[in-house]
Design an enzyme around this catalytic site. Structure first.
Site, mmCIF file in Angstrom:
data_model
loop_
_atom_site.group_PDB
_atom_site.id
_atom_site.type_symbol
_atom_site.label_atom_id
_atom_site.label_comp_id
_atom_site.label_asym_id
_atom_site.label_seq_id
_atom_site.Cartn_x
_atom_site.Cartn_y
_atom_site.Cartn_z
ATOM 1 N N GLU A 189 0.795 -1.305 0.141
ATOM 2 C CA GLU A 189 -0.028 0.053 0.176
ATOM 3 C C GLU A 189 0.864 1.379 -0.041
ATOM 4 O O GLU A 189 1.156 1.701 1.095
ATOM 5 C CB GLU A 189 -1.030 0.078 1.067
ATOM 6 C CG GLU A 189 -2.015 1.200 1.145
ATOM 7 C CD GLU A 189 -2.677 1.598 2.457
ATOM 8 O OE1 GLU A 189 -2.860 2.802 2.708
ATOM 9 O OE2 GLU A 189 -3.168 0.453 3.149
ATOM 10 N N HIS A 212 1.573 4.633 -1.886
ATOM 11 C CA HIS A 212 0.936 5.598 -2.944
ATOM 12 C C HIS A 212 1.701 6.712 -3.558
ATOM 13 O O HIS A 212 3.143 6.880 -3.062
ATOM 14 C CB HIS A 212 0.031 6.389 -1.955
ATOM 15 C CG HIS A 212 -0.908 5.600 -1.154
ATOM 16 N ND1 HIS A 212 -2.000 5.069 -1.521
ATOM 17 C CD2 HIS A 212 -1.143 5.591 0.457
ATOM 18 C CE1 HIS A 212 -2.615 4.368 -0.561
ATOM 19 N NE2 HIS A 212 -2.131 4.691 0.667
ATOM 20 N N HIS A 268 -9.518 1.043 -0.366
ATOM 21 C CA HIS A 268 -8.772 2.042 0.472
ATOM 22 C C HIS A 268 -9.725 2.834 1.338
ATOM 23 O O HIS A 268 -10.638 3.225 0.441
ATOM 24 C CB HIS A 268 -7.780 2.586 -0.203
ATOM 25 C CG HIS A 268 -6.796 3.609 0.484
ATOM 26 N ND1 HIS A 268 -7.105 4.775 1.007
ATOM 27 C CD2 HIS A 268 -5.472 3.352 1.123
ATOM 28 C CE1 HIS A 268 -6.148 5.426 1.568
ATOM 29 N NE2 HIS A 268 -5.076 4.374 1.716
ATOM 30 N N ASP A 298 2.026 2.209 3.797
ATOM 31 C CA ASP A 298 1.398 3.281 3.655
ATOM 32 C C ASP A 298 2.217 4.603 3.282
ATOM 33 O O ASP A 298 1.800 5.743 3.849
ATOM 34 C CB ASP A 298 0.462 3.574 4.996
ATOM 35 C CG ASP A 298 -0.830 4.615 4.468
ATOM 36 O OD1 ASP A 298 -1.087 4.873 3.396
ATOM 37 O OD2 ASP A 298 -1.407 4.818 5.460
#
Length: 317
Positions: free
Chosen positions: A7, A9, A155, A280
């Site tokens: 995950e 981004h 998400h 994250d």
């Protein structure tokens, strides 16, 4: 130990600007890191000991756009993701960003991304214009993911305005902004979103559909026994119970959670085969996450599964 983080981004400043959105105003100090899929990101990965990132566009800023703008913009986002992967094929993979306001176009884009670009799934950010993933209008997208045998990463995204006004009004703006999102609100909403999908029979219709959620399960592991005892008696006609469905179809990642209690809860509720490592990035600290991974209270075999084995199996990396 090989480490795959799933995950992680990105969001290109120039593509967002083409939609009239200033990434700096939306993402603040994280804007530069979101925009970077080159040397700066690779340096962070190297310093933390992360071998592979699965990149995802943080596209909830543009998910609600009308189809005429959303479809070409998401195609451009995915082409940029594909370019990053092709430049560093040993370091990056990608989840597709989908134009959720145009279901047929989203199916076509998911198919293109998987079949032509080699993407490993798609990321969808919460509800779109108030529509959750259990809505029949979204079913073709979920069916395409099941057919292509790739997961959907669900998400969190900001709650609808009516929820924000009811739950978070009367607070200082910066407190309301945090409490309604990463401080609590969108984790609760994401967990509820998954339960809507179960209760509405999405996984009965699509038993092969795989869904991933982050943040150590968005509260679901802690509440699973209570959910099973309370919700299961009123959700009738399904072949599996609520908990059985979740344990079959749902996968969890560690994103943003680096302490024992949530990990042990997730392990107890879902088992190690359904837990995958993530950071994250850039909202989580990569070095802190890998440091915890290497010291977490699991045996060596389970650590390897969480670090890379489960991602290799689920995403075929």
């Amino acid at each position: 130990m090989k480490v795959i983080a799933i995950e992680e981004h990105m969001l290109p400043r120039d593509i967002l600007a083409s939609a009239g959105i200033d990434l700096g105003l939306r993402a603040g100090k994280r804007a530069a890191q979101l925009d970077d899929v080159g040397e700066g990101r690779l340096r962070i990965m190297d310093d933390a000991g992360i071998d592979v990132q699965v990149l995802s566009a943080l596209s909830y800023f543009v998910q609600d756009l009308e189809p005429e703008q959303s479809v070409p913009l998401h195609r451009e986002l995915n082409d940029r993701l594909a370019s990053a992967v092709s430049e560093h094929p040993d370091r990056f993979r990608a989840f597709a960003a989908l134009p959720m306001t145009a279901a047929a176009a989203a199916v076509a884009e998911l198919t293109r991304c998987v079949d032509e670009l080699g993407f490993v799934g798609a990321m969808i950010h919460g509800q779109t214009n108030g529509v959750f993933l259990d809505d029949p209008s979204v079913r073709p997208i979920l069916a395409a993911a099941a057919r292509l045998d790739v997961p959907i990463y669900l998400h969190p995204a900001p709650t609808p305005l009516v929820v924000q006004e009811a739950y978070f009004s009367g607070l200082a703006p910066e407190v309301a902004a945090c409490l309604s999102t990463s401080g609590w609100g969108w984790h609760a909403e994401c967990g509820m979103h998954v339960l809507r999908m179960v209760a509405a029979g999405v996984f009965e219709e699509l038993p092969a559909l795989k869904v991933i959620v982050g943040h150590m399960g968005e509260g679901l592991p802690f509440h699973l026994d209570r959910i099973e005892s309370m919700l299961n008696p009123v959700v009738t006609g399904h072949t599996l119970s609520i908990a059985e469905t979740l344990r079959r179809n749902l996968y969890l990642t560690t994103s943003g959670y680096n302490t024992d209690a949530p990990l042990l809860s997730a392990l107890s509720a879902f088992g190690v085969d359904h837990i995958l490592f993530s950071v994250d990035h850039p909202f989580g600290d990569s070095a802190q996450a890998t440091t915890y991974l290497r010291s977490a209270p699991v045996d060596a075999g389970d650590r390897e599964k969480i670090a890379h084995g489960n991602a290799e199996s689920l995403l075929r990396i």
